[in-house]
Scaffold this motif. Sequence first.
Motif, PDB file in Angstrom:
ATOM      1  N   ILE A  20       0.846  -1.179   0.000  1.00 53.28           N
ATOM      2  CA  ILE A  20       0.000   0.000   0.000  1.00 53.28           C
ATOM      3  C   ILE A  20       0.891   1.241   0.000  1.00 53.28           C
ATOM      4  O   ILE A  20       1.731   1.415   0.886  1.00 53.28           O
ATOM      5  N   VAL A  21       0.727   2.085  -1.021  1.00 59.97           N
ATOM      6  CA  VAL A  21       1.554   3.291  -1.159  1.00 59.97           C
ATOM      7  C   VAL A  21       0.672   4.517  -1.004  1.00 59.97           C
ATOM      8  O   VAL A  21      -0.344   4.654  -1.694  1.00 59.97           O
ATOM      9  N   LYS A  22       1.084   5.426  -0.097  1.00 60.32           N
ATOM     10  CA  LYS A  22       0.299   6.645   0.169  1.00 60.32           C
ATOM     11  C   LYS A  22       1.209   7.874   0.081  1.00 60.32           C
ATOM     12  O   LYS A  22       2.426   7.762   0.206  1.00 60.32           O
ATOM     13  N   ASN A  23       0.588   9.016  -0.092  1.00 67.22           N
ATOM     14  CA  ASN A  23       1.310  10.280  -0.039  1.00 67.22           C
ATOM     15  C   ASN A  23       1.318  10.752   1.417  1.00 67.22           C
ATOM     16  O   ASN A  23       0.281  11.123   1.962  1.00 67.22           O
ATOM     17  N   LEU A  75      -6.889   1.092   5.844  1.00 72.01           N
ATOM     18  CA  LEU A  75      -5.564   0.988   5.227  1.00 72.01           C
ATOM     19  C   LEU A  75      -4.660   2.156   5.606  1.00 72.01           C
ATOM     20  O   LEU A  75      -3.569   2.288   5.045  1.00 72.01           O
ATOM     21  N   LEU A  76      -5.083   2.973   6.545  1.00 71.45           N
ATOM     22  CA  LEU A  76      -4.341   4.178   6.903  1.00 71.45           C
ATOM     23  C   LEU A  76      -2.909   3.847   7.338  1.00 71.45           C
ATOM     24  O   LEU A  76      -1.960   4.520   6.935  1.00 71.45           O
ATOM     25  N   ASP A  77      -2.739   2.822   8.165  1.00 73.93           N
ATOM     26  CA  ASP A  77      -1.418   2.442   8.662  1.00 73.93           C
ATOM     27  C   ASP A  77      -0.930   1.122   8.073  1.00 73.93           C
ATOM     28  O   ASP A  77       0.033   0.538   8.571  1.00 73.93           O
ATOM     29  N   LYS A  78      -1.603   0.650   7.045  1.00 76.84           N
ATOM     30  CA  LYS A  78      -1.252  -0.642   6.451  1.00 76.84           C
ATOM     31  C   LYS A  78      -0.177  -0.460   5.389  1.00 76.84           C
ATOM     32  O   LYS A  78      -0.229   0.464   4.582  1.00 76.84           O
ATOM     33  N   ARG A  79       0.817  -1.355   5.401  1.00 76.99           N
ATOM     34  CA  ARG A  79       1.897  -1.312   4.408  1.00 76.99           C
ATOM     35  C   ARG A  79       1.811  -2.455   3.408  1.00 76.99           C
ATOM     36  O   ARG A  79       2.134  -2.289   2.236  1.00 76.99           O
ATOM     37  N   LYS A  80       1.361  -3.612   3.892  1.00 73.48           N
ATOM     38  CA  LYS A  80       1.387  -4.805   3.049  1.00 73.48           C
ATOM     39  C   LYS A  80       0.185  -5.673   3.396  1.00 73.48           C
ATOM     40  O   LYS A  80      -0.227  -5.738   4.553  1.00 73.48           O
ATOM     41  N   SER A  81      -0.390  -6.331   2.383  1.00 71.90           N
ATOM     42  CA  SER A  81      -1.585  -7.129   2.633  1.00 71.90           C
ATOM     43  C   SER A  81      -1.795  -8.135   1.509  1.00 71.90           C
ATOM     44  O   SER A  81      -1.358  -7.919   0.372  1.00 71.90           O
ATOM     45  N   ILE A 120       9.105  -5.945   2.479  1.00 73.91           N
ATOM     46  CA  ILE A 120       8.399  -4.923   3.254  1.00 73.91           C
ATOM     47  C   ILE A 120       7.523  -5.592   4.314  1.00 73.91           C
ATOM     48  O   ILE A 120       6.832  -6.570   4.040  1.00 73.91           O
ATOM     49  N   LYS A 121       7.566  -5.059   5.524  1.00 64.95           N
ATOM     50  CA  LYS A 121       6.751  -5.578   6.608  1.00 64.95           C
ATOM     51  C   LYS A 121       5.299  -5.130   6.423  1.00 64.95           C
ATOM     52  O   LYS A 121       5.029  -4.084   5.839  1.00 64.95           O
ATOM     53  N   ALA A 122       4.393  -5.938   6.977  1.00 66.62           N
ATOM     54  CA  ALA A 122       2.961  -5.670   6.786  1.00 66.62           C
ATOM     55  C   ALA A 122       2.544  -4.345   7.401  1.00 66.62           C
ATOM     56  O   ALA A 122       1.827  -3.569   6.795  1.00 66.62           O
ATOM     57  N   THR A 123       2.971  -4.077   8.602  1.00 65.89           N
ATOM     58  CA  THR A 123       2.595  -2.832   9.268  1.00 65.89           C
ATOM     59  C   THR A 123       3.539  -2.574  10.423  1.00 65.89           C
ATOM     60  O   THR A 123       4.088  -3.500  11.008  1.00 65.89           O
ATOM     61  N   GLY A 124       3.731  -1.310  10.723  1.00 69.21           N
ATOM     62  CA  GLY A 124       4.567  -0.949  11.863  1.00 69.21           C
ATOM     63  C   GLY A 124       3.713  -0.773  13.096  1.00 69.21           C
ATOM     64  O   GLY A 124       2.491  -0.803  13.043  1.00 69.21           O
TER      65      GLY A 124
END
Length: 367
Positions: free
Chosen positions: A75-78, A285-291, A204-208
């Motif tokens: 998941i890529v965000k600005n 998905l606000l804090d999600k990096r990978k799914s 990439i880790k799923a979430t921090g």
Amino acid sequence: MEKIKNMVKGMKRKTYSKVVELRSRKIRKKRRILLPLTVLFLCLAVLCILECARDDIYIAKESTVKEIISSEAVIVKNERVINAPAEGKIELMVKAGERVRVNAPLFKVVADVDKKQLLEREMDELKRKLENIKKAGNDLKLQNEAAIEMIEKSIKLQEKKLQEVESTIFSPMAGVISFNVDGYEYLLVPEKVSSLDYEDIENIKATGSEQTFQEIVKTNQAVMKIVDSLTLEVVAKWDGPNLKIGEKYTIRFPEHDLEIKTRLRELSETKKTAVFSVQEVPFELLDKRKSRVEIVVRTHNGIGVPVSALVDDKGQEGVLLFFDGKLIFKPVKVIAKDDKNAIVEGVKLGDRVVVKRGLIWSLLRRI
């Protein structure tokens, strides 16, 4: 004497005949009870068999099957990380998940708490004096005007000193507040999406974890970040299934029971990635990096049957129809299928399709 003997024999015969009479009645009574019970048991057994047989029959009907690509995605965000401008005590003015506008106050950093409290007390005193003078009469108008001007200058000077002790940080962009600063904010940015490849996604880790910090922060310490809620891109692993750039696709996030509408922006055969653009960031998905994601490639509508109804007869795929008490093998062409259902050609609406292969399946095949 003879008469007495005959009377005794007669009594014995009558006694014996009564005993025999009682036994026969008990047997008849048991039979009367057992017969209805046996009939009832048989009826219940037949009903159970019929109920099971009903479960084995599926009535063919209109159905929908979605062709899906399961993939791992990033998941890529600005995002914009906000750092503390100086060391000191932090005072948050916003909460996680809160939407803010440009120039909205985010937090304060107090370098000297004692000095701040002293300046605030002096400023409050000056404001009280100013208010009292303004309420006074006009007898000493010139003196009052001079006093007011002097106090206002003193208040501005105190405000300037307070700004040196206390820094207020304002939002540089509109977005949503997040305290999950994990270091990917400088790697996973829209400008670098095209450079991501298969190996980058795997690493990439799923979430921090949500950042925790004490009341005292250091200079340039990351405090929070602003996430642009109108920009999101999903970079998924892609190994060649038919996808078209510019087409709209639905992407599922099973972990969050979430579906979002996307548009395919880019495909890379060398990097094995597909980039999908989204116009709004879901809160999940606000804090999600990978799914794990499911990309709905296309939707098929038609006559559907359960996948468990499909059988193979000498290399020919088909179904068994239950018609007039007999099983008839019907060849079919499978158009599409998922884990549960299949869209087929060769079956009509209302056809009775056998779907189980247990005891009832065996009984039906013998009919």
